[in-house]
Write a protein that holds these residues in place. Structure first.
Motif, mmCIF file in Angstrom:
data_model
loop_
_atom_site.group_PDB
_atom_site.id
_atom_site.type_symbol
_atom_site.label_atom_id
_atom_site.label_comp_id
_atom_site.label_asym_id
_atom_site.label_seq_id
_atom_site.Cartn_x
_atom_site.Cartn_y
_atom_site.Cartn_z
ATOM 1 N N ARG A 171 -27.384 8.426 24.179
ATOM 2 C CA ARG A 171 -27.877 9.733 24.693
ATOM 3 C C ARG A 171 -26.873 10.225 25.951
ATOM 4 N NH1 ARG A 171 -33.081 6.835 24.193
ATOM 5 N NH2 ARG A 171 -32.700 5.931 26.111
ATOM 6 N N GLU A 172 -26.541 9.553 26.725
ATOM 7 C CA GLU A 172 -25.640 9.777 28.010
ATOM 8 C C GLU A 172 -24.397 10.478 27.494
ATOM 9 O OE1 GLU A 172 -25.120 6.307 30.258
ATOM 10 O OE2 GLU A 172 -27.241 6.290 30.952
ATOM 11 N N LEU A 173 -24.056 9.878 26.452
ATOM 12 C CA LEU A 173 -22.551 10.461 25.850
ATOM 13 C C LEU A 173 -22.853 11.838 25.326
ATOM 14 C CD1 LEU A 173 -19.430 10.090 24.947
ATOM 15 C CD2 LEU A 173 -20.345 8.984 22.979
ATOM 16 N N LEU A 174 -23.749 11.926 24.569
ATOM 17 C CA LEU A 174 -24.160 13.325 23.700
ATOM 18 C C LEU A 174 -24.512 14.304 24.989
ATOM 19 C CD1 LEU A 174 -26.442 12.167 21.033
ATOM 20 C CD2 LEU A 174 -24.115 13.164 20.812
ATOM 21 N N ALA A 175 -25.098 13.898 25.999
ATOM 22 C CA ALA A 175 -25.538 14.727 27.110
ATOM 23 C C ALA A 175 -24.528 15.486 27.999
ATOM 24 C CB ALA A 175 -26.677 14.288 28.229
ATOM 25 N N ARG A 176 -23.363 14.267 28.050
ATOM 26 C CA ARG A 176 -22.136 14.584 28.637
ATOM 27 C C ARG A 176 -21.396 15.775 28.189
ATOM 28 N NH1 ARG A 176 -20.790 9.781 29.430
ATOM 29 N NH2 ARG A 176 -18.987 9.640 28.259
ATOM 30 N N HIS A 177 -21.395 15.591 26.768
ATOM 31 C CA HIS A 177 -20.810 16.926 25.935
ATOM 32 C C HIS A 177 -21.538 17.961 25.198
ATOM 33 C CE1 HIS A 177 -16.902 14.682 25.680
ATOM 34 N NE2 HIS A 177 -17.620 13.621 25.657
ATOM 35 N N GLY A 178 -22.890 17.977 25.967
ATOM 36 C CA GLY A 178 -23.720 18.902 25.487
ATOM 37 C C GLY A 178 -24.049 18.950 24.103
ATOM 38 N N LEU A 179 -24.187 17.983 23.379
ATOM 39 C CA LEU A 179 -24.395 17.780 22.017
ATOM 40 C C LEU A 179 -25.556 17.115 21.841
ATOM 41 C CD1 LEU A 179 -20.817 16.631 20.926
ATOM 42 C CD2 LEU A 179 -21.834 19.019 20.821
ATOM 43 N N PHE A 180 -26.010 17.296 20.493
ATOM 44 C CA PHE A 180 -27.287 16.521 19.845
ATOM 45 C C PHE A 180 -26.965 16.035 18.456
ATOM 46 C CE2 PHE A 180 -27.360 20.941 19.079
ATOM 47 C CZ PHE A 180 -27.612 21.270 17.804
ATOM 48 N N ALA A 181 -27.572 15.067 17.948
ATOM 49 C CA ALA A 181 -27.439 14.761 16.667
ATOM 50 C C ALA A 181 -27.893 15.677 15.784
ATOM 51 C CB ALA A 181 -28.347 13.244 16.293
ATOM 52 N N ASP A 182 -26.965 16.129 14.704
ATOM 53 C CA ASP A 182 -27.141 17.333 13.969
ATOM 54 C C ASP A 182 -27.791 17.078 12.683
ATOM 55 O OD1 ASP A 182 -27.396 19.507 12.409
ATOM 56 O OD2 ASP A 182 -25.831 20.601 13.765
ATOM 57 N N LYS A 183 -29.075 17.060 12.414
ATOM 58 C CA LYS A 183 -29.585 16.819 10.706
ATOM 59 C C LYS A 183 -28.742 17.463 9.550
ATOM 60 C CE LYS A 183 -34.351 16.244 12.182
ATOM 61 N NZ LYS A 183 -35.767 16.557 12.125
ATOM 62 N N ARG A 184 -28.162 18.486 9.959
ATOM 63 C CA ARG A 184 -27.388 19.304 8.756
ATOM 64 C C ARG A 184 -25.999 18.173 8.258
ATOM 65 N NH1 ARG A 184 -24.703 24.245 10.972
ATOM 66 N NH2 ARG A 184 -24.678 22.846 12.855
ATOM 67 N N PHE A 185 -25.577 17.432 9.351
ATOM 68 C CA PHE A 185 -24.521 16.375 8.935
ATOM 69 C C PHE A 185 -25.114 15.050 8.706
ATOM 70 C CE2 PHE A 185 -22.487 19.863 11.773
ATOM 71 C CZ PHE A 185 -21.730 20.322 10.792
ATOM 72 N N GLY A 186 -26.217 15.152 8.453
ATOM 73 C CA GLY A 186 -27.015 13.710 8.391
ATOM 74 C C GLY A 186 -26.550 12.709 9.516
ATOM 75 N N GLN A 187 -26.647 13.159 10.764
ATOM 76 C CA GLN A 187 -26.213 12.508 12.081
ATOM 77 C C GLN A 187 -27.324 11.232 12.581
ATOM 78 O OE1 GLN A 187 -24.523 15.026 14.499
ATOM 79 N NE2 GLN A 187 -22.461 15.253 13.760
#
Length: 272
Positions: free
Chosen positions: A12-28
């Motif tokens: 969560r911290e890593l994604l937040a730091r980069h302004g990202l989220f797990a994307d369902k389109r890519f099956g993440q």
């Protein structure tokens, strides 16, 4: 040493730091279980050839593979993850390729290559099928949805048995090693995953055989005779072939194992 990415909090911290989220389109769905990560790496050993990973995500498995000394090529479709992977794989000898894995030139990879991956669910079946057809892989170890793993390892006369089961059986020895609960991933998927290991047998593709099998399973509820005659195989020839194999006229595709389909193909393609 525990991998720093095997915790939901760190992810969560890593994604937040980069302004990202797990994307369902890519099956993440990112693996966050240290115990399961170790099982995957152990199942893939020995690393005797280059290791290809599809969908490295945040690099948790990539890092674990590279730390064994394996030569890793990681193929990622989501360009957003470039800075993240630059951070998590810093200093490790990993070759990152930002490309759709289905467009990658798999037929050109070195013989004896390995696939080790947490595969995006939406490409698992076509990708594994293509990799098996190339004949370039010594082992394929991957995570897929449990239902797909069941289809890959299914035996005749079971609901999961079909075209994919026979494709895998033709090319490889298949094992479903263990199941992974949703909590092993972040965000947790709505399905159970499974770890599969395929050991290719070096058998080339057989387009005629798989055209026959595809026709046989296209309408599973029909008898094999009706399914094949409906697909254009001469009915009298199919009847004759089934009789020669000692199979009843009402037999269905799901009752035949791979060897029976091979014998059926030989009879159909050599009959006059």
């Amino acid at each position: 040493m525990a991998n720093p990415l095997t915790s939901p909090k760190a992810v969560r911290e890593l994604l937040a730091r980069h302004g990202l989220f797990a994307d369902k389109r890519f099956g993440q769905n990112f693996l966050v279980s240290e115990a399961h990560l170790r099982r995957i790496v152990e199942a893939a050993r020995p690393f005797t050839g280059p290791v290809y990973e599809v969908g490295p995500g945040l690099g948790v498995l990539t890092r674990a593979l590279a730390e064994t000394g394996a030569e890793v090529v990681a193929i990622e479709k989501d360009f957003r993850l470039k800075p993240v992977l630059g951070e998590t794989l810093k200093g490790l000898p990993v070759r990152l390729v930002f490309q759709d894995a289905l467009a990658y030139p798999w037929e050109e990879v070195p013989e004896g290559s390995l696939l080790v991956a947490n595969l995006p669910y939406n490409i698992a079946t076509p990708l594994v099928t293509r990799l098996l057809k190339t004949g370039r892989f010594a082992r394929l170890v991957f995570l897929v949805q449990k239902e797909v793993a069941e289809r890959m390892t299914a035996r005749p006369k079971t609901p999961a048995y079909g075209l994919l089961s026979l494709r895998v059986a033709h090319h490889a020895e298949a094992e479903r090693l263990l199941d992974l609960p949703p909590g092993a991933f972040f965000p947790p998927p709505k399905v159970v995953s499974a770890l599969v290991r395929l050991r290719p047998k070096g058998v080339p593709d057989d387009p005629e055989l798989f055209a026959l099998i595809e026709a046989a399973f296209a309408k599973r509820r029909k008898t094999l005779l009706n399914a094949l005659s409906g697909a254009g195989y001469p009915k009298a020839r199919v009847e004759e072939a089934l009789k020669a194999l000692g199979l009843p006229p009402a037999v269905r595709a799901e009752e035949l194992d791979l060897e029976a389909f091979r014998r059926l193909k030989a009879l159909l393609y050599t009959s006059v």
